[in-house]
Every structure is written in C-alpha cells, then in structure tokens.
Design a protein around this motif. Structure first.
Motif, short mmCIF file in Angstrom:
data_model
loop_
_atom_site.label_atom_id
_atom_site.label_comp_id
_atom_site.label_asym_id
_atom_site.label_seq_id
_atom_site.Cartn_x
_atom_site.Cartn_y
_atom_site.Cartn_z
N ARG A 14 0.85 -1.20 0.00
CA ARG A 14 0.00 0.00 0.00
C ARG A 14 0.89 1.25 0.00
O ARG A 14 1.12 1.84 -1.03
CB ARG A 14 -0.95 -0.05 1.22
N ASP A 15 1.51 1.57 1.13
CA ASP A 15 2.33 2.80 1.17
C ASP A 15 3.61 2.60 0.36
O ASP A 15 4.07 3.51 -0.32
CB ASP A 15 2.67 3.14 2.63
N HIS A 98 -8.46 -0.04 7.87
CA HIS A 98 -7.56 0.99 8.39
C HIS A 98 -8.08 2.36 7.92
O HIS A 98 -7.96 2.70 6.75
CB HIS A 98 -6.14 0.71 7.85
N PHE A 100 -8.19 6.50 8.00
CA PHE A 100 -7.30 7.61 8.35
C PHE A 100 -7.90 8.94 7.95
O PHE A 100 -8.72 9.01 7.03
CB PHE A 100 -5.92 7.44 7.69
N SER A 140 -5.79 6.11 12.08
CA SER A 140 -4.55 6.90 12.00
C SER A 140 -4.86 8.38 11.84
O SER A 140 -5.53 8.77 10.86
CB SER A 140 -3.74 6.48 10.77
N GLN A 142 -3.55 11.30 10.38
CA GLN A 142 -2.43 11.56 9.45
C GLN A 142 -1.71 12.86 9.81
O GLN A 142 -2.34 13.84 10.23
CB GLN A 142 -2.93 11.63 8.01
N PRO A 170 1.08 8.29 12.79
CA PRO A 170 1.98 8.45 11.65
C PRO A 170 2.85 9.70 11.74
O PRO A 170 2.37 10.78 12.06
CB PRO A 170 1.04 8.57 10.44
N THR A 172 3.98 11.31 9.15
CA THR A 172 3.70 11.27 7.71
C THR A 172 4.80 11.90 6.85
O THR A 172 5.08 11.44 5.75
CB THR A 172 2.35 11.98 7.45
N HIS A 204 3.97 4.65 12.52
CA HIS A 204 4.07 4.60 11.04
C HIS A 204 4.98 5.76 10.66
O HIS A 204 4.54 6.92 10.64
CB HIS A 204 2.67 4.76 10.45
N HIS A 206 7.89 7.88 8.32
CA HIS A 206 8.52 8.10 7.01
C HIS A 206 9.95 8.57 7.23
O HIS A 206 10.33 9.01 8.31
CB HIS A 206 7.68 9.07 6.18
O1 KIV Z 1 1.98 8.37 6.16
C1 KIV Z 1 0.80 8.32 6.53
O2 KIV Z 1 0.30 9.16 7.26
C2 KIV Z 1 -0.01 7.22 6.02
C3 KIV Z 1 -1.35 7.05 6.65
C4 KIV Z 1 -2.39 6.73 5.66
C5 KIV Z 1 -1.26 6.03 7.75
O3 KIV Z 1 0.42 6.46 5.19
#
Ligand code: KIV
Ligand code: ZN
Length: 511
Positions: A14-15, A98, A100, A140, A142, A170, A172, A204, A206
C-alpha cells in the motif's frame, strides 16, 4: 502493561507501492503477499481498495488467496471507501479496515478544508461504520507529528470509543526526532490506551530525515506494540520504515527492546530481492541488512578478523537472514545441477516452466560463462511469466549505430505464426520499442526504463525493467540478458503482453 509481542504491520503493497514509478500488477502483489506470509509478518496492508479497480482486485485476491497474516485495506473517512474495503476483504480469514484522516492544521485547512470538529466527526462516524464490518479497526491521525498533541489525543480517544482497536501514530512527513516521537507516543499510550488492554498503539514513520527506523524503535520504549514497515524501506519520497531493519534490530538487540516478533528472519533476503525485482527499485549497495555489502569486508584488518572469528566485525549472521552462500552455475552445469540450485534457493517449478528456464539458463551460460544466484532468480522469474504471453519474442536484430539510423528487426511468434517487423528509432533501444509496438499493434509510451546489473564485469548480465503506458493504464515488464537491447526487448514484450491480456485480442486490430 503492554504485552511483549510486537506486531509487524507490513505496508509494502500500500504505502510502499506509492513510491514514484512503481506499478505492481495484481499478480505481482499476490506473489509479494505470499512471500510476506512466508516471512510471517502479522498484518499485510494489501492496498487501498477504493483507490482503483486494480487495487480492489489485488486486495480481494490477497484476502482470498494468502493465508496466515491479517489482511488490511486502507480507507479514507468516506462511507464508500469503507464499504469497498470491507467488500474487498470479505474472503480473508482475519481482516482489518484501516481508517485515516489528517489532523495537522496545514492538512485540515489547506487540503481537507475541514474544521477540527468536522474532522473529529468524520473519524468517529467512519470508525463506527468500519466496526459494523470488522472487529479489527485501525485509526490513523495523518500528519500526527505536526498536529496539536491535545487534538491527536482527543481524536484517538474518540476513535477508541467508536470501536478502533489499533491507534496508529503516523510521522507522515518524517519530521519528528526520536525524542519528540517518544514523547508523543508516551502521551498516546498513557492517555488513549491507558489500562485498556484491547487497544494496540502503533507507529508509522517516514524517512525524510533518515529517522524512520530510529523513531519506530524508540516508540517501543513508550509502549508501542505495532510498527508499520515496508520491505527495503520503499514508499512515498524517502520511503517508510524498513521491514527488514526493524525485524533484525529487534532480533539482534532483544536485550534492549525486550519484545518478541513472529517473523521468520531466514525469509528476509528472498523477500527483499523479490520486492526489488518486481518494483524495479534497486537496493543500494550499503543498505542495512540486505545490501550487497552488508556482509562484505574490504579492509585487510576486517578480513583478517572475520576469518578468525566472524563476530569480530559482524553483529548478524548472514544465514539468519537467508543470505545463502553464493550459488554459481557454469555453462557445463547440467539439468541436475540446475534443479539442485533451484531447490537450494527454495524454488519449485512446473515441468514446462522448468524446461524453459533451463533452456534459457543454458543459452545465457553459453554467452556469459557463469550465472550467479541472482541471475538464476531473474531467469526463473522471467521465464515463469512467459508462459502466459500471447505474443513471444523469437529474435531481435538491430543494425545501424552512431552514424546510421538504427533499425530493429523483431521476430515474434503469435500462436505458432511467425512474423517479422522492422522499424527505425532514434537509438537502438528505441528502434526495438517502436518495432515491438508495431508487432503488437499497440501504441505505447515508455514511462520508466532502468537497467540493473545482476553481475559485474564487461559481459555483465543485466535486468531491464520498464513501465509503459497504454491509454490510461500502466504495465511493467522485465527482461534479462547479457545484451541490453535484447533485455530491453524482452521487458517491452512482457509489458505489452500484459496490456494485450488486459484489453483482449481485439487490440491487435485497433492498431
Ligand atoms: O503516512 C501516513 O500518514 C499514512 C497514513 C495513511 C497512515 O500512510
Ligand atoms: Zn505513510
């Protein structure tokens, strides 16, 4: 107290798949999901069902075909998103929806154009709607790390009251530092979960500042018992927390983290290679855990130490991640050696696929001398895809060069009928691409083209990955060869066959 079991929630499909240039077909996604199940992650986020018919198909197929992990789909706070997620997930033995929505001022004001109260209501209504379909619902907020922490706590508490069982925080845009992230996770753990043992707190992260793994791991100390990850750290921009790094950090530093995970680490190497091959995203040489150099020692002092005792310079055993000692076959290797190498690599093939892969191995070994484990994997993957091809490449010859306009002549086999098509191009690869479009009768645009060496040296074997666009759809293809033009032609043929299969044979006559 939080339990000592840490859930690995893998979002490669997904991500991870949201990274630029990645276009996995539903078949590719099912293959990766099976491998993630062998890796024994706890949750597979299979896609975002409402985002496209392709994602809906991939989530539905993974839900129906991949046993073991919980299968999840992402959904915005739109009733239709939640209904589609539930519909796609219905065949899964265990599923998760899930939900968000963004909570930071910049996202709420500029992107959603919603007030905090509207965001709060949307979250509560959507979690409650998702709970009608599944008793496993994740929420979540975001962009949590750029949100007002009081609002994050309030919306997460409301989500739990509406039925959310996992609260995921997250980072994000990869903005938080480990200390800040731990502080936010501690607040969420204390003020949202409190003594409610039915709620799992999740991270979650990044990787915009290269802190995704560090932030995720630091959250364990604050009570987080789920980490969201993607294989090879792929994902939007600089990517997501890497699955293999989290698993190996927790296994290697059990003394520090004190949590258990269910993953089978010996599947890490295979998972990483499969994701790299199918996404076309190469793995950087010095990538932690799975990079080519992760267990290589260059300096004399290090080599000397490792020869005496591996642990002088290695904190992980390469066998623990399934990094087999090098398998190399040569042009004199026969069918038995080939089958034995595949068996050691954990690959079983149907008779037809085996015969084709062996023939191709012999052809390449004749040209190249030796074929490494990586090369064997690439051959097997290419040849198992060929079985479903409606049009096959029989031969390619390109003439011309620096001073003359290149002309490619391609020979293709369509149901036993051999045709030859010639075309000019502004380069050898381009000429091959133009000729193949004519041979298939499909006008296509080349969106992405990559050549990755599989072996080093002047006679290197390379894998070519392409993404082509045919009308509004994109298709990926891969080809392996010692010759870049031939490898490119094979990759175009693989991609154009997918387009052909998608549209039916009538495309042939549409030109
Ligand atoms: O990075 C993010 O905030 C997401 C959310 C959809 C969980 O991928
Ligand atoms: Zn994300």
């Amino acid at each position: 107290m939080a339990t000592d079991r840490l859930i690995i929630f893998d979002t490669t499909l997904r991500d991870g798949e949201q990274a630029p240039g990645i276009a996995l077909s539903p078949d590719d996604k099912v293959a990766i999901a099976h491998q993630l199940a062998r890796l024994q992650v706890d949750v597979i986020e299979a896609g975002f069902a409402a985002s496209s018919p392709g994602d809906f198909e991939a989530v539905s197929r993974i839900a129906a075909e991949v046993p073991g992990p919980v299968i999840a789909s992402l959904a915005r706070t739109h009733p239709d998103d939640i209904d589609q997620a539930a519909d796609a997930l219905k065949a899964a033995a265990r599923n998760r929806i899930h939900v968000f929505i963004s909570t930071s001022p910049i996202h709420m004001e500029r992107m959603l154009r919603m007030t905090p109260d509207e965001v709060m209501n949307a979250a509560v209504e959507s979690v409650a709607r998702a709970r009608r379909y599944s008793d496993d619902v994740e929420f979540s907020p975001q962009d949590a790390t750029r949100s007002d922490p009081d609002f994050v706590v309030a919306i997460c508490r409301a989500a739990v009251e509406a039925g959310a069982t996992t609260i995921n925080v997250p980072d994000t845009v990869g903005y938080a530092t480990p200390a800040e992230f731990t502080a936010m996770m501690t607040r969420v753990y204390d003020e949202v979960r409190g003594g409610n043992e039915d709620v799992i707190v999740s991270t979650h992260c990044h990787n915009d500042l290269g802190l995704a793994v560090a932030n995720s791991l630091s959250a364990i100390h604050a009570g987080a018992r789920q980490i969201e990850t993607a294989v090879n750290g792929i994902g939007e921009r600089a990517g997501n927390t890497s699955t293999e790094e989290v698993i190996m950090a927790i296994k290697t530093r059990e003394d520090v983290f004190g949590v258990e995970i269910g993953a089978d680490t010996t599947e890490i190497y295979e998972t990483s290679r499969l994701v790299s091959r199918l996404t076309g995203y190469p793995i950087q040489f010095n990538k932690a855990v799975v990079g080519r150099n992760a267990f290589a020692h260059e300096s004399g002092i290090h080599q000397h130490g490792v020869l005496r005792d591996r642990e002088t310079y290695e904190i992980m055993d390469p066998d623990a991640i399934g990094h087999q000692s090098m398998i190399v076959l040569g042009k004199h290797s026969g069918r038995a050696a080939f089958s034995d190498a595949l068996a050691r690599m954990g690959i079983t093939l149907e008779d037809d696929d085996h015969a084709r892969a062996f023939a191709r191995f012999k052809e390449l070994a004749d040209r190249k001398g030796e074929i490494s484990e990586e090369g064997l994997r690439a051959i097997v993957e290419e040849e198992t895809g060929v079985a479903s091809e409606l049009i096959r490449l029989v031969g390619i010859h390109v003439s011309g060069g620096d001073r003359e306009t290149p002309v490619a002549a391609v020979r293709v086999d369509q149901g036993g009928e051999i045709r030859e098509v010639q075309a000019e191009g502004d380069g050898m690869v381009n000429a091959a691409f133009v000729a193949l479009q004519d041979a298939f009768g499909i006008p296509a645009t080349l969106l992405d083209y990559r050549v990755s060496p599989i072996t080093a040296g002047a006679d290197a074997m390379a894998e070519v990955s392409v993404i082509v666009q045919v009308r509004a759809s994109t298709y990926s293809g891969r080809g392996v060869s010692t010759d870049v033009v031939e490898g490119s032609a094979r990759a175009f043929v693989a991609a154009l066959n997918k387009a052909l299969a998608d549209r039916g044979t009538n495309l042939l006559s549409e030109g």
